[in-house]
Design an enzyme around this catalytic site. Structure first.
Site, PDB file in Angstrom:
ATOM      1  N   CYS A  18       1.193  -4.317   4.800  1.00  0.00           N
ATOM      2  CA  CYS A  18       1.437  -4.010   6.208  1.00  0.00           C
ATOM      3  C   CYS A  18       1.616  -5.324   6.976  1.00  0.00           C
ATOM      4  O   CYS A  18       1.436  -6.413   6.421  1.00  0.00           O
ATOM      5  CB  CYS A  18       0.270  -3.204   6.785  1.00  0.00           C
ATOM      6  SG  CYS A  18      -1.258  -4.163   6.971  1.00  0.00           S
ATOM      7  N   GLU A  49      -5.585  -6.507   0.315  1.00  0.00           N
ATOM      8  CA  GLU A  49      -5.038  -7.863   0.329  1.00  0.00           C
ATOM      9  C   GLU A  49      -5.994  -8.836   1.009  1.00  0.00           C
ATOM     10  O   GLU A  49      -6.206  -9.944   0.519  1.00  0.00           O
ATOM     11  CB  GLU A  49      -3.697  -7.901   1.083  1.00  0.00           C
ATOM     12  CG  GLU A  49      -2.614  -7.038   0.474  1.00  0.00           C
ATOM     13  CD  GLU A  49      -2.510  -5.661   1.097  1.00  0.00           C
ATOM     14  OE1 GLU A  49      -1.374  -5.163   1.218  1.00  0.00           O
ATOM     15  OE2 GLU A  49      -3.553  -5.069   1.464  1.00  0.00           O
ATOM     16  N   CYS A  52      -1.448  -7.669   6.912  1.00  0.00           N
ATOM     17  CA  CYS A  52      -1.636  -8.348   5.629  1.00  0.00           C
ATOM     18  C   CYS A  52      -0.567  -9.404   5.385  1.00  0.00           C
ATOM     19  O   CYS A  52      -0.860 -10.465   4.826  1.00  0.00           O
ATOM     20  CB  CYS A  52      -1.689  -7.324   4.497  1.00  0.00           C
ATOM     21  SG  CYS A  52      -3.188  -6.312   4.570  1.00  0.00           S
TER      22      CYS A  52
END
Length: 149
Positions: free
Chosen positions: A76, A48, A79
């Protein structure tokens, strides 16, 4: 999502955890990325982040408000923070991540009202089986190699 899966397979070829991502604006891919944390010795080198950086450079703007992010794995916390700062409009992901997922698998940062920005929509489970298979095959292969060593 198919392009993100292709990028995940590129990561796998380099021995990286196979996660891929693309940033799309007006149905055109403007950013691409895949995990390079292992090879780059960089814990922030997630798919990302790479896709957001690529899109920001191409569009010459650190804000990407009219863009969508497609990623093969639930983002996560790190990100999600980057997604918020980039002002991504929509997030679409494939497989859920029961260990670090920040859209409900572990925590749901998209639901925290006090944060100053939110993606307008988040959709998980797109091509989930295919995305999950890429990851599970990768880790099965690594376990098999370790067992035979």
């Amino acid at each position: 999502m198919r392009e993100a899966i292709s990028l995940a397979l590129s990561a796998e070829c380099l021995g990286e955890v196979p996660v891929g991502a693309v940033v799309v604006r007006d149905n055109v891919i403007v950013g691409r990325g895949f995990n390079t944390s292992i090879g780059d010795h960089d814990p922030t080198a997630h798919a990302e982040i790479a896709a957001l950086r690529d899109a920001a450079r191409r569009l010459e703007n650190y804000r990407l408000p009219e863009c969508e992010l497609f990623v093969t794995l639930e983002p996560c916390a790190m990100c999600v923070g980057a997604i918020f700062h980039a002002r991504i409009q929509r997030v679409v992901y494939g497989a859920r991540d029961p260990k670090t997922g920040a859209h409900g698998s572990v925590v749901d940062l998209f639901a925290v009202d006090r944060l100053n920005h939110h993606a307008a929509s988040v959709l998980g489970g797109v091509l989930a089986d295919e995305c999950a298979k890429v990851l599970s095959d990768f880790f099965a292969s690594r376990r098999s190699r370790r067992a035979s060593s």
